[in-house]
Design a protein around this motif. Structure first.
Motif, PDB file in Angstrom:
ATOM      1  N   MET A   1       0.762  -1.290   0.016  1.00 34.75           N
ATOM      2  CA  MET A   1      -0.026   0.035  -0.064  1.00 34.75           C
ATOM      3  C   MET A   1       0.982   1.249  -0.032  1.00 34.75           C
ATOM      4  N   LYS A   2       0.471   2.386  -0.595  1.00 35.24           N
ATOM      5  CA  LYS A   2       0.987   3.605  -0.606  1.00 35.24           C
ATOM      6  C   LYS A   2       0.488   4.503   0.689  1.00 35.24           C
ATOM      7  N   ALA A   3       1.781   5.306   0.995  1.00 35.08           N
ATOM      8  CA  ALA A   3       1.331   6.134   2.333  1.00 35.08           C
ATOM      9  C   ALA A   3       2.263   7.341   2.129  1.00 35.08           C
ATOM     10  N   VAL A   4       2.073   8.432   2.441  1.00 39.95           N
ATOM     11  CA  VAL A   4       2.695   9.636   2.404  1.00 39.95           C
ATOM     12  C   VAL A   4       3.687   9.540   4.099  1.00 39.95           C
ATOM     13  N   VAL A   5       5.066   9.818   3.883  1.00 38.85           N
ATOM     14  CA  VAL A   5       5.720   9.480   5.078  1.00 38.85           C
ATOM     15  C   VAL A   5       6.708  10.731   5.263  1.00 38.85           C
ATOM     16  N   CYS A   6       6.724  10.962   6.375  1.00 39.94           N
ATOM     17  CA  CYS A   6       7.560  11.950   6.884  1.00 39.94           C
ATOM     18  C   CYS A   6       8.997  11.652   7.816  1.00 39.94           C
ATOM     19  N   LYS A   7       9.968  11.660   7.290  1.00 36.49           N
ATOM     20  CA  LYS A   7      11.139  11.155   7.480  1.00 36.49           C
ATOM     21  C   LYS A   7      11.995  12.010   8.384  1.00 36.49           C
ATOM     22  N   ALA A   8      11.656  13.262   8.385  1.00 33.60           N
ATOM     23  CA  ALA A   8      12.403  14.317   8.902  1.00 33.60           C
ATOM     24  C   ALA A   8      11.580  15.502   9.019  1.00 33.60           C
ATOM     25  N   TRP A   9      11.877  16.388  10.308  1.00 33.96           N
ATOM     26  CA  TRP A   9      10.996  17.475  10.458  1.00 33.96           C
ATOM     27  C   TRP A   9      11.327  18.258   9.244  1.00 33.96           C
ATOM     28  N   GLY A  10      10.215  19.120   8.679  1.00 34.87           N
ATOM     29  CA  GLY A  10      10.360  19.930   7.522  1.00 34.87           C
ATOM     30  C   GLY A  10       9.029  20.364   7.104  1.00 34.87           C
ATOM     31  N   LEU A  20       4.593   0.710   1.217  1.00 35.34           N
ATOM     32  CA  LEU A  20       4.716   0.266   2.250  1.00 35.34           C
ATOM     33  C   LEU A  20       3.956  -1.299   2.400  1.00 35.34           C
ATOM     34  N   PRO A  21       4.341  -2.057   3.499  1.00 35.21           N
ATOM     35  CA  PRO A  21       3.698  -3.439   3.518  1.00 35.21           C
ATOM     36  C   PRO A  21       2.114  -3.216   4.050  1.00 35.21           C
ATOM     37  N   ASP A  22       1.184  -3.957   3.623  1.00 35.37           N
ATOM     38  CA  ASP A  22      -0.034  -3.954   3.909  1.00 35.37           C
ATOM     39  C   ASP A  22      -0.264  -3.986   5.532  1.00 35.37           C
ATOM     40  N   LEU A  23      -1.275  -3.214   6.114  1.00 37.09           N
ATOM     41  CA  LEU A  23      -1.179  -3.466   7.679  1.00 37.09           C
ATOM     42  C   LEU A  23      -1.923  -4.507   8.111  1.00 37.09           C
ATOM     43  N   VAL A  24      -1.817  -4.944   9.358  1.00 36.45           N
ATOM     44  CA  VAL A  24      -2.238  -6.101  10.168  1.00 36.45           C
ATOM     45  C   VAL A  24      -2.929  -5.568  11.302  1.00 36.45           C
ATOM     46  N   ALA A  25      -4.113  -6.166  11.644  1.00 31.25           N
ATOM     47  CA  ALA A  25      -4.742  -5.719  12.654  1.00 31.25           C
ATOM     48  C   ALA A  25      -4.386  -6.567  13.993  1.00 31.25           C
ATOM     49  N   GLY A  26      -3.882  -5.795  15.048  1.00 33.17           N
ATOM     50  CA  GLY A  26      -3.781  -6.338  16.541  1.00 33.17           C
ATOM     51  C   GLY A  26      -4.814  -6.503  16.983  1.00 33.17           C
ATOM     52  N   LEU A  27      -4.504  -6.776  18.488  1.00 34.96           N
ATOM     53  CA  LEU A  27      -5.698  -6.916  19.543  1.00 34.96           C
ATOM     54  C   LEU A  27      -6.572  -5.461  19.638  1.00 34.96           C
ATOM     55  N   GLY A  28      -7.828  -5.561  19.408  1.00 34.21           N
ATOM     56  CA  GLY A  28      -8.671  -4.235  19.691  1.00 34.21           C
ATOM     57  C   GLY A  28      -8.284  -3.597  18.604  1.00 34.21           C
ATOM     58  N   GLU A  29      -7.853  -3.708  17.399  1.00 36.57           N
ATOM     59  CA  GLU A  29      -7.424  -2.889  16.210  1.00 36.57           C
ATOM     60  C   GLU A  29      -8.379  -3.266  14.944  1.00 36.57           C
ATOM     61  N   VAL A  30      -8.623  -1.966  13.994  1.00 35.73           N
ATOM     62  CA  VAL A  30      -9.152  -2.148  13.009  1.00 35.73           C
ATOM     63  C   VAL A  30      -8.450  -1.860  11.664  1.00 35.73           C
ATOM     64  N   VAL A  31      -8.143  -2.383  10.666  1.00 35.97           N
ATOM     65  CA  VAL A  31      -7.500  -1.871   9.513  1.00 35.97           C
ATOM     66  C   VAL A  31      -8.713  -1.298   8.425  1.00 35.97           C
ATOM     67  N   ILE A  32      -8.331  -0.095   8.114  1.00 33.69           N
ATOM     68  CA  ILE A  32      -9.518   0.486   7.226  1.00 33.69           C
ATOM     69  C   ILE A  32      -8.719   0.892   5.880  1.00 33.69           C
ATOM     70  N   GLU A  33      -9.146   0.554   4.961  1.00 34.81           N
ATOM     71  CA  GLU A  33      -8.980   1.120   3.551  1.00 34.81           C
ATOM     72  C   GLU A  33      -9.543   2.479   3.428  1.00 34.81           C
ATOM     73  N   VAL A  34      -8.711   3.402   3.197  1.00 34.94           N
ATOM     74  CA  VAL A  34      -8.969   4.996   3.455  1.00 34.94           C
ATOM     75  C   VAL A  34      -9.593   5.308   2.119  1.00 34.94           C
ATOM     76  N   LYS A  35     -10.796   5.862   2.202  1.00 35.57           N
ATOM     77  CA  LYS A  35     -11.382   6.472   0.960  1.00 35.57           C
ATOM     78  C   LYS A  35     -11.320   8.090   0.999  1.00 35.57           C
ATOM     79  N   ALA A  36     -11.140   8.523   2.064  1.00 37.51           N
ATOM     80  CA  ALA A  36     -10.756  10.083   2.058  1.00 37.51           C
ATOM     81  C   ALA A  36     -10.280  10.452   3.531  1.00 37.51           C
ATOM     82  N   ALA A  37      -9.398  11.454   3.628  1.00 35.84           N
ATOM     83  CA  ALA A  37      -8.817  11.672   4.779  1.00 35.84           C
ATOM     84  C   ALA A  37      -8.751  13.142   4.953  1.00 35.84           C
ATOM     85  N   GLY A  38      -9.235  13.901   6.060  1.00 35.96           N
ATOM     86  CA  GLY A  38      -9.345  15.262   6.198  1.00 35.96           C
ATOM     87  C   GLY A  38      -8.032  15.723   6.689  1.00 35.96           C
ATOM     88  N   VAL A  39      -7.676  17.075   6.028  1.00 39.49           N
ATOM     89  CA  VAL A  39      -6.480  17.735   6.309  1.00 39.49           C
ATOM     90  C   VAL A  39      -6.938  19.056   7.163  1.00 39.49           C
TER      91      VAL A  39
END
Length: 324
Positions: A1-10, A20-39
């Motif tokens: 999956m694609k993600a925006v990454v901040c590697k250093a303050w700027g 990045l690798p696909d995400l995995v849900a841990g205990l009490g967690e939910v993996v969501i396919e993002v359709k929209a993200a607020g800025v």
């Protein structure tokens, strides 16, 4: 999956889109396919290391989103794979997938679109916590909103009107004030062309507002506070101006007024039941047409830096969203 990454303050242009690798849900967690993200304006500060909270590097910014449940971890019964949901996370929303705690995930109401769902959590959550919980705004009172054409400002206007208050919107241009009137503002002040104190005096008949909502900070804060009414409540929401004001304490004494801090993220973490109650009221108002998020722009994941630069340059009215 694609993600925006901040590697250093700027600045936003230093951000990278990575595979990045696909995400995995841990205990009490939910993996969501993002359709929209607020800025949101805090996103501009977080990537520069200028916010109250500093994530460990590297990280993916973005904290509010809507999407479809991709996987659930052990112990999760509130949602299932395929559900359309709204979520708030500490970070990670500017990506194709995100992991969220199940307690911070709620089903999307029927008929709601993903853009609207991604625009209601942080801005409306912040303004509801500020106006309803911290200020206790009542019907018949008057509230002044500074920086009123931004996401939290428009939310504050609509919430104030839903509560039966009179709302005065202050912003930096006539175009922005027209947006404020369209969202319910009763009166407006252009604080780049008018003397703020005189304009507040005229708009309130010399009484001053009962509540002042300030997400801007800077030079206008003291002028606004000097105009507050007796027993007024001054809401410290943020510092989009970049300058943290220093108020003389005698002003609070003379007006019998309160300066009230607003930190919705900490409230949501410490008081999750109260926060969910607020979200239910907001969704009820949305269904009734009392609030309606303004989505003024949509950006692809690759254009996240542009979205953040537009936010920093105050080119945004209402909300903009990243669409991965």
């Amino acid at each position: 999956m694609k993600a925006v990454v901040c590697k250093a303050w700027g600045l936003p242009d230093s951000l990278e889109v990575q595979e990045l690798p696909d995400l995995v849900a841990g205990l009490g967690e939910v993996v969501i396919e993002v359709k929209a993200a607020g800025v949101n304006f805090p996103d501009v500060l977080i990537i520069q290391g200028k916010y109250q909270v500093k994530p460990a590097l590297p990280f993916t910014p973005g904290s509010e989103l809507s999407g479809v449940v991709r996987a659930v971890g052990d112990g999760v019964a509130s949602v299932k794979v395929g559900d359309k949901v709204i979520a708030f996370t500490a970070q990670g929303a500017f990506a194709q997938q995100v992991v969220a705690q199940a307690a911070a995930v709620m089903p999307m109401p029927p008929g709601m679109d993903f853009d609207t769902a991604a625009a209601i959590t942080l801005t409306y959550g912040t303004s509801h916590h500020a106006v309803v919980d911290r200020a206790g705004l009542k019907a018949g009172e008057t509230m002044l909103v500074l920086g009123a054409a931004g996401g939290v400002g428009l939310a504050a206007i609509e919430i104030g009107k839903a509560l039966g208050a009179r709302v005065i919107a202050a912003a930096s241009s006539d175009e922005k004030l027209a947006v404020c009137r369209a969202h319910g503002a009763d009166d407006t002040i252009n604080y780049t062309t008018a003397d703020l104190r005189e304009a507040i005096k005229a708009a309130t008949g010399g009484k001053g507002p009962d509540v002042i909502y300030d997400p801007v900070g800077g030079a206008y804060s003291e002028a606004a506070f000097r105009s507050i009414g007796w027993r007024g409540r001054y809401l410290v929401v943020g510092f989009a101006n970049g300058e943290i004001p220093k108020l003389p304490w005698n002003l609070m004494l003379l007006k019998g007024a309160s300066v009230v801090g607003v930190f919705w993220g900490e409230f949501a973490k410490r008081e999750p039941k109260a926060n969910m109650g607020a979200m239910r009221q907001l969704l009820g108002w949305l269904a009734e047409g009392k609030i309606k998020p303004r989505i003024s722009g949509r950006y692809a994941l690759a254009d996240t830096a542009t979205a953040l630069n537009d936010m920093a340059a105050r080119k945004v009215t209402g909300k903009v969203v990243i669409v991965p």
